[in-house]
Write a protein that holds these residues in place. Structure first.
Motif, PDB file in Angstrom:
ATOM      1  N   ALA A   1       0.378  -0.744  -0.062  1.00  0.00           N
ATOM      2  CA  ALA A   1      -0.038   0.062  -0.014  1.00  0.00           C
ATOM      3  C   ALA A   1       0.429   1.076  -0.221  1.00  0.00           C
ATOM      4  CB  ALA A   1      -1.036  -0.389   1.248  1.00  0.00           C
ATOM      5  N   ALA A   2       2.252   1.252   0.713  1.00  0.00           N
ATOM      6  CA  ALA A   2       2.374   1.989   0.831  1.00  0.00           C
ATOM      7  C   ALA A   2       3.584   3.230  -0.847  1.00  0.00           C
ATOM      8  CB  ALA A   2       4.449   1.956   1.801  1.00  0.00           C
ATOM      9  N   ALA A   3       4.190   1.430  -1.039  1.00  0.00           N
ATOM     10  CA  ALA A   3       4.904   1.794  -2.238  1.00  0.00           C
ATOM     11  C   ALA A   3       3.837   2.281  -3.470  1.00  0.00           C
ATOM     12  CB  ALA A   3       5.512   0.519  -2.691  1.00  0.00           C
ATOM     13  N   LEU A   4       2.472   2.008  -3.542  1.00  0.00           N
ATOM     14  CA  LEU A   4       1.404   2.251  -4.482  1.00  0.00           C
ATOM     15  C   LEU A   4       0.876   4.095  -4.489  1.00  0.00           C
ATOM     16  CD1 LEU A   4      -0.645  -0.834  -4.396  1.00  0.00           C
ATOM     17  CD2 LEU A   4       1.225  -0.066  -6.243  1.00  0.00           C
ATOM     18  N   ALA A   5       1.368   4.052  -3.155  1.00  0.00           N
ATOM     19  CA  ALA A   5       0.625   5.464  -3.157  1.00  0.00           C
ATOM     20  C   ALA A   5       1.091   6.675  -3.497  1.00  0.00           C
ATOM     21  CB  ALA A   5       0.295   5.111  -1.044  1.00  0.00           C
ATOM     22  N   VAL A   6       2.481   6.291  -3.570  1.00  0.00           N
ATOM     23  CA  VAL A   6       3.365   7.572  -4.284  1.00  0.00           C
ATOM     24  C   VAL A   6       2.815   7.910  -5.707  1.00  0.00           C
ATOM     25  CG1 VAL A   6       4.636   7.158  -2.331  1.00  0.00           C
ATOM     26  CG2 VAL A   6       5.526   5.853  -4.131  1.00  0.00           C
ATOM     27  N   LEU A   7       3.010   6.279  -6.096  1.00  0.00           N
ATOM     28  CA  LEU A   7       2.716   6.033  -7.857  1.00  0.00           C
ATOM     29  C   LEU A   7       1.309   6.575  -8.876  1.00  0.00           C
ATOM     30  CD1 LEU A   7       4.143   2.467  -8.491  1.00  0.00           C
ATOM     31  CD2 LEU A   7       5.436   4.367  -8.260  1.00  0.00           C
ATOM     32  N   PRO A   8       1.223   8.092  -9.449  1.00  0.00           N
ATOM     33  CA  PRO A   8       0.694   8.552  -9.444  1.00  0.00           C
ATOM     34  C   PRO A   8      -0.404   8.213 -11.041  1.00  0.00           C
ATOM     35  CG  PRO A   8       2.831  10.087  -9.853  1.00  0.00           C
ATOM     36  CD  PRO A   8       2.625   8.613  -9.152  1.00  0.00           C
ATOM     37  N   GLY A   9      -0.782   8.222 -12.040  1.00  0.00           N
ATOM     38  CA  GLY A   9      -0.975   8.010 -12.930  1.00  0.00           C
ATOM     39  C   GLY A   9      -1.923   6.543 -12.916  1.00  0.00           C
ATOM     40  N   THR A  10      -1.995   6.072 -14.377  1.00  0.00           N
ATOM     41  CA  THR A  10      -2.715   4.732 -14.083  1.00  0.00           C
ATOM     42  C   THR A  10      -1.359   3.155 -13.985  1.00  0.00           C
ATOM     43  OG1 THR A  10      -1.956   4.211 -16.305  1.00  0.00           O
ATOM     44  CG2 THR A  10      -4.149   5.134 -16.097  1.00  0.00           C
ATOM     45  N   ARG A  11      -2.345   2.137 -12.932  1.00  0.00           N
ATOM     46  CA  ARG A  11      -1.437   1.295 -12.774  1.00  0.00           C
ATOM     47  C   ARG A  11      -1.875  -0.527 -13.255  1.00  0.00           C
ATOM     48  NH1 ARG A  11      -2.689   1.168  -7.244  1.00  0.00           N
ATOM     49  NH2 ARG A  11      -2.321   2.758  -7.168  1.00  0.00           N
ATOM     50  N   GLY A  12      -0.499  -0.910 -14.361  1.00  0.00           N
ATOM     51  CA  GLY A  12      -0.712  -2.097 -14.688  1.00  0.00           C
ATOM     52  C   GLY A  12      -0.079  -3.280 -13.978  1.00  0.00           C
ATOM     53  N   LEU A  13      -1.385  -4.878 -13.967  1.00  0.00           N
ATOM     54  CA  LEU A  13      -0.586  -5.276 -13.030  1.00  0.00           C
ATOM     55  C   LEU A  13      -0.146  -7.161 -13.918  1.00  0.00           C
ATOM     56  CD1 LEU A  13      -0.470  -7.325 -10.065  1.00  0.00           C
ATOM     57  CD2 LEU A  13      -3.026  -7.918 -10.581  1.00  0.00           C
ATOM     58  N   VAL A  14       0.681  -7.334 -13.594  1.00  0.00           N
ATOM     59  CA  VAL A  14       1.112  -8.820 -14.168  1.00  0.00           C
ATOM     60  C   VAL A  14       0.927  -9.947 -12.838  1.00  0.00           C
ATOM     61  CG1 VAL A  14       2.719 -10.529 -15.316  1.00  0.00           C
ATOM     62  CG2 VAL A  14       2.518  -7.352 -16.637  1.00  0.00           C
ATOM     63  N   MET A  15       0.402 -10.833 -13.069  1.00  0.00           N
ATOM     64  CA  MET A  15       0.910 -11.762 -11.411  1.00  0.00           C
ATOM     65  C   MET A  15       1.002 -13.010 -12.491  1.00  0.00           C
ATOM     66  SD  MET A  15      -3.615 -11.739  -9.874  1.00  0.00           S
ATOM     67  CE  MET A  15      -4.260 -10.379 -11.532  1.00  0.00           C
ATOM     68  N   THR A  16       2.308 -13.084 -11.045  1.00  0.00           N
ATOM     69  CA  THR A  16       2.907 -14.440 -11.867  1.00  0.00           C
ATOM     70  C   THR A  16       3.286 -15.182 -10.858  1.00  0.00           C
ATOM     71  OG1 THR A  16       5.304 -13.933 -11.090  1.00  0.00           O
ATOM     72  CG2 THR A  16       4.809 -12.887 -13.368  1.00  0.00           C
ATOM     73  N   MET A  17       3.859 -16.682 -10.929  1.00  0.00           N
ATOM     74  CA  MET A  17       4.251 -17.467  -9.694  1.00  0.00           C
ATOM     75  C   MET A  17       5.851 -17.804 -10.413  1.00  0.00           C
ATOM     76  SD  MET A  17       1.665 -20.748  -9.513  1.00  0.00           S
ATOM     77  CE  MET A  17       2.206 -21.839 -10.842  1.00  0.00           C
ATOM     78  N   GLY A  18       6.348 -16.155 -10.673  1.00  0.00           N
ATOM     79  CA  GLY A  18       7.578 -16.504 -10.905  1.00  0.00           C
ATOM     80  C   GLY A  18       8.910 -17.557 -12.018  1.00  0.00           C
ATOM     81  N   ALA A  19       9.738 -17.771 -11.461  1.00  0.00           N
ATOM     82  CA  ALA A  19      10.016 -18.678 -12.084  1.00  0.00           C
ATOM     83  C   ALA A  19      10.352 -18.172 -14.009  1.00  0.00           C
ATOM     84  CB  ALA A  19      10.204 -19.905 -12.909  1.00  0.00           C
ATOM     85  N   LEU A  20      10.758 -16.752 -13.809  1.00  0.00           N
ATOM     86  CA  LEU A  20       9.744 -15.837 -15.223  1.00  0.00           C
ATOM     87  C   LEU A  20      10.829 -16.131 -16.367  1.00  0.00           C
ATOM     88  CD1 LEU A  20       9.955 -12.143 -13.218  1.00  0.00           C
ATOM     89  CD2 LEU A  20       7.748 -14.448 -13.694  1.00  0.00           C
ATOM     90  N   HIS A  21      10.244 -16.351 -17.339  1.00  0.00           N
ATOM     91  CA  HIS A  21      10.714 -16.195 -18.557  1.00  0.00           C
ATOM     92  C   HIS A  21       9.984 -15.074 -19.507  1.00  0.00           C
ATOM     93  CE1 HIS A  21       7.112 -17.928 -19.666  1.00  0.00           C
ATOM     94  NE2 HIS A  21       7.573 -18.940 -19.576  1.00  0.00           N
ATOM     95  N   ASP A  22      10.857 -15.079 -21.067  1.00  0.00           N
ATOM     96  CA  ASP A  22      10.616 -14.054 -22.579  1.00  0.00           C
ATOM     97  C   ASP A  22       9.356 -14.212 -22.345  1.00  0.00           C
ATOM     98  OD1 ASP A  22      11.855 -11.919 -23.626  1.00  0.00           O
ATOM     99  OD2 ASP A  22      11.379 -13.026 -25.626  1.00  0.00           O
ATOM    100  N   GLY A  23       8.125 -15.323 -22.352  1.00  0.00           N
ATOM    101  CA  GLY A  23       7.232 -14.726 -22.031  1.00  0.00           C
ATOM    102  C   GLY A  23       6.361 -14.228 -21.449  1.00  0.00           C
ATOM    103  N   HIS A  24       6.643 -13.896 -20.005  1.00  0.00           N
ATOM    104  CA  HIS A  24       5.770 -12.928 -18.805  1.00  0.00           C
ATOM    105  C   HIS A  24       6.628 -12.106 -19.133  1.00  0.00           C
ATOM    106  CE1 HIS A  24       6.498 -16.763 -16.030  1.00  0.00           C
ATOM    107  NE2 HIS A  24       5.642 -17.015 -15.664  1.00  0.00           N
TER     108      HIS A  24
END
Length: 285
Positions: free
Chosen positions: A13-36
């Motif tokens: 909540a604290a990190a989001l509070a200082v971000l003005p404008g629109t917000r995009g979310l990507v949900m992952t389970m980690g082990a990231l690759h180029d698809g993520h």
């Protein structure tokens, strides 16, 4: 720019509070690759700020599945995300996400009983539970999902619509390696031999696409894909299905228009899924 890494709801909540404008979310389970990363780039192109969640959700794993073995390497994930302009990474533990046993559960409805839901009957209820929680915590303007998990994507869209969650769901096409294999964190489980065998999934889908392009109906498309996948050595087929992309109900001979050809199979110890859109021309006059 390195993202801010937060592990609790309060830190998020604290990190989001200082971000003005629109917000995009990507949900992952980690082990990231180029698809993520393709999802992250799409979010970045559409929103002022990007939040990525990294969490292996136990509710979407059934008994005997690979919850304990699922690859986890947050340091490597953060290194990849640092180059993608991600603002915040939310990486909670189980106690933070589920401080108590959830008594109110999301019922995914009838779409969750077919294909992946038939094989993994508790999977989609667990997926939607955590998706709903993270959407409510992040409150994004848009959330980006990959089309490889097409049934999941359809269910998330339905949940967002039916529960008036007020977020745009954006789909990104499947990313494939040079050999055609759909990118997946579970590809790391594949031996060299089994990776070669796994290519039978994409060959089966392409055979179905070719059959549809040549004028075949539902039965012909399924037969073409099943022949390729069923004859592959070391591949245990779960399903080959041709369904309506929105409802995931099976299509019938004589139907026309877009269909989703979906396959699932176990290659050695690894269960893989893949899909492609086919264009059914319908019965000829």
């Amino acid at each position: 720019m390195e993202p801010v890494v937060v592990r609790t709801r309060t830190e998020l909540a604290a990190a989001l509070a200082v971000l003005p404008g629109t917000r995009g979310l990507v949900m992952t389970m980690g082990a990231l690759h180029d698809g993520h990363l393709a999802l992250v780039r799409e979010a970045r192109a559409r929103a002022d700020h990007v939040v990525v969640s990294v969490y292996v959700n136990p509710l979407q794993f059934g008994p005997g599945e690979d919850l304990d073995a699922y690859p986890r390497d947050l340091d490597s994930d953060l290194a990849l995300l640092a180059g993608e302009g991600v603002d915040v990474v939310f990486a909670p533990d189980d106690a933070e996400v589920y401080p108590s046993q959830p008594l109110v559960r999301v019922d995914p409805g009838p779409v969750a009983t077919v294909l992946e839901g038939r094989t993994r009957p508790t999977h989609f209820a667990g997926v939607l539970q955590v998706v709903a929680k993270v959407l409510n915590l992040v409150r994004p303007d848009l959330a980006v999902f990959g089309q490889k998990d097409a049934q999941q994507l359809a269910l998330v869209r339905t949940m967002v619509r039916d529960l008036d969650l007020g977020v745009e769901i954006v789909a990104v096409p499947i990313r494939r390696d040079d050999d055609g294999l759909a990118m997946s964190s579970r590809n790391t489980y594949l031996s060299a031999t089994n990776r070669t065998r796994a290519l039978s999934l994409v060959r089966a889908l392409r055979a179905g696409q070719d059959a549809a392009a040549a004028g075949a109906g539902v039965d012909g498309v399924l037969a073409a894909a099943t022949e390729v996948l069923g004859s592959a050595e070391g591949v245990d087929v779960d399903y080959v299905a041709l369904v309506d992309p929105g409802t995931f109900l099976p299509l019938a001979e004589g139907d026309s228009g877009p269909g989703l050809l979906a396959v699932a199979a176990r290659v050695g110890p690894t269960r893989l899924i893949d899909n492609m859109t086919v264009d059914l021309q319908g019965p000829r006059p």
